[in-house]
Design a protein around this motif. Sequence first.
Motif, PDB file in Angstrom:
ATOM      1  N   PRO A   1       0.825  -1.206   0.000  1.00  0.00           N
ATOM      2  CA  PRO A   1       0.000   0.000   0.000  1.00  0.00           C
ATOM      3  C   PRO A   1       0.861   1.260   0.000  1.00  0.00           C
ATOM      4  CG  PRO A   1      -0.908  -1.599   1.528  1.00  0.00           C
ATOM      5  CD  PRO A   1       0.414  -2.150   1.066  1.00  0.00           C
TER       6      PRO A   1
ATOM      7  N   SER B   1      -7.446   5.382  -0.466  1.00  0.00           N
ATOM      8  CA  SER B   1      -6.248   4.655  -0.042  1.00  0.00           C
ATOM      9  C   SER B   1      -6.218   4.269   1.434  1.00  0.00           C
ATOM     10  CB  SER B   1      -4.997   5.504  -0.346  1.00  0.00           C
ATOM     11  OG  SER B   1      -5.011   6.703   0.421  1.00  0.00           O
TER      12      SER B   1
ATOM     13  N   ASP C   1      -8.840   2.694   4.966  1.00  0.00           N
ATOM     14  CA  ASP C   1     -10.048   1.933   5.323  1.00  0.00           C
ATOM     15  C   ASP C   1     -11.088   2.779   6.042  1.00  0.00           C
ATOM     16  OD1 ASP C   1      -8.790   2.349   7.750  1.00  0.00           O
ATOM     17  OD2 ASP C   1      -8.593   0.230   8.274  1.00  0.00           O
TER      18      ASP C   1
ATOM     19  N   VAL D   1      -4.757   0.937   2.410  1.00  0.00           N
ATOM     20  CA  VAL D   1      -5.172  -0.153   1.522  1.00  0.00           C
ATOM     21  C   VAL D   1      -4.584   0.105   0.138  1.00  0.00           C
ATOM     22  CG1 VAL D   1      -7.311  -0.552   2.799  1.00  0.00           C
ATOM     23  CG2 VAL D   1      -7.320   0.979   0.819  1.00  0.00           C
ATOM     24  N   GLN D   2      -4.485  -0.956  -0.653  1.00  0.00           N
ATOM     25  CA  GLN D   2      -3.975  -0.851  -2.019  1.00  0.00           C
ATOM     26  C   GLN D   2      -5.061  -0.242  -2.915  1.00  0.00           C
ATOM     27  OE1 GLN D   2      -2.162  -0.343  -4.873  1.00  0.00           O
ATOM     28  NE2 GLN D   2      -0.795  -1.876  -3.961  1.00  0.00           N
TER      29      GLN D   2
ATOM     30  N   ARG E   1      -3.406  -4.967  -8.218  1.00  0.00           N
ATOM     31  CA  ARG E   1      -2.201  -5.072  -7.404  1.00  0.00           C
ATOM     32  C   ARG E   1      -2.521  -5.820  -6.106  1.00  0.00           C
ATOM     33  NH1 ARG E   1       0.885   0.822  -8.148  1.00  0.00           N
ATOM     34  NH2 ARG E   1       1.257   0.574 -10.391  1.00  0.00           N
TER      35      ARG E   1
ATOM     36  N   GLY F   1      -3.491  -7.095  -2.626  1.00  0.00           N
ATOM     37  CA  GLY F   1      -4.222  -6.485  -1.520  1.00  0.00           C
ATOM     38  C   GLY F   1      -4.032  -7.217  -0.209  1.00  0.00           C
ATOM     39  N   ASP F   2      -3.049  -8.112  -0.152  1.00  0.00           N
ATOM     40  CA  ASP F   2      -2.878  -8.928   1.041  1.00  0.00           C
ATOM     41  C   ASP F   2      -2.295  -8.165   2.230  1.00  0.00           C
ATOM     42  OD1 ASP F   2      -0.682  -8.884  -0.757  1.00  0.00           O
ATOM     43  OD2 ASP F   2       0.298 -10.508   0.318  1.00  0.00           O
ATOM     44  N   HIS F   3      -1.849  -6.938   1.997  1.00  0.00           N
ATOM     45  CA  HIS F   3      -1.350  -6.113   3.099  1.00  0.00           C
ATOM     46  C   HIS F   3      -2.347  -5.034   3.511  1.00  0.00           C
ATOM     47  CE1 HIS F   3       2.899  -7.563   3.229  1.00  0.00           C
ATOM     48  NE2 HIS F   3       2.583  -7.965   2.009  1.00  0.00           N
ATOM     49  N   ASP F   4      -3.527  -5.056   2.933  1.00  0.00           N
ATOM     50  CA  ASP F   4      -4.535  -4.052   3.272  1.00  0.00           C
ATOM     51  C   ASP F   4      -4.869  -4.114   4.762  1.00  0.00           C
ATOM     52  OD1 ASP F   4      -4.544  -3.460   0.623  1.00  0.00           O
ATOM     53  OD2 ASP F   4      -6.638  -3.989   0.243  1.00  0.00           O
TER      54      ASP F   4
END
Length: 296
Positions: free
Chosen positions: A26, A67, A69, A101-102, A107, A109-112
């Motif tokens: 992100p 960008s 939450d 968030v991404q 791209r 999104g597992d680090h959101d």
Amino acid sequence: MTQRWPTLDGNPTRVIAHRGASGQLPEHTLEAYALALEQGADAIEPDLVLTRDGVPIARHERGLARSTDIAARSRFAGRAHLGDWHAERLDLSELTELRAVQPFPGRPGDHDGRYAIPTLAQILDLARDWAGRLGREVLVYPELKDPDRLAVEGFDSVTALATVLKGRTDAGVRLWLQCFHEATLERVARELALPTFLLFDRTREPQPTALPDWLTGIGVHKEWIVHAPELVATAHRRGLAVHTWTYRDDAPAHGFDDVAHELLHAFALGVDAVFCDFPATGITTRATFRTACDTS
């Protein structure tokens, strides 16, 4: 024998991590900036907006829905303005609750939802720590976002920046400033004595010979060096560096097979710095170009 690059200072083109390693993590998070430096980026680029209490934080735009939450957090449900939540309507203490968030479809999104929204002071701390770890200079290259619009609402972006920088002596950290607003950049140059770079999007043609002497360089949409490749040499004759944006692995420009070919074109013209969402690609492609130059 190592050859001189066709850049203004003869050094290799700098690779600027655009919003950090934003193609993988992100954007505008400490984690994205750290990954970019680990990958070898010469510079990290935070876009700066202001909180209600005047603190510069890293977001690409004042609106937070894209960008962060914030839309999923019930306590902010009634705080939207014109369909979004603007940073300058929230205090820093409130913004620290948000997570990045991404924003780019396609791209990872597992680090959101994992990383906080950093302040400029935190970014400078990170750059100082990485400069010590790497044993080299780290360039921090912020863009002041919407200073003219914020001024109408009573915010002074240059004063907010000066407040953060006052008394700081970050070993190994160099600071440049960029902005689309010329009057703001002039204040930065005069009041803070920082190198300044005026930005030009695809709708506004750069005219290097008409620019003021206090500018260090220009940041231009990459289409300009395709349509007007002489721009780089013209700017260099004027003593201005040229930076181009934005190079994205997942969105190469029309007419190029991939982003590596885009970057090689920029390197050959002598562009002084390139903004990359995937800085590792910029570093790898620069090494390829350097090898070709050194053996030619």
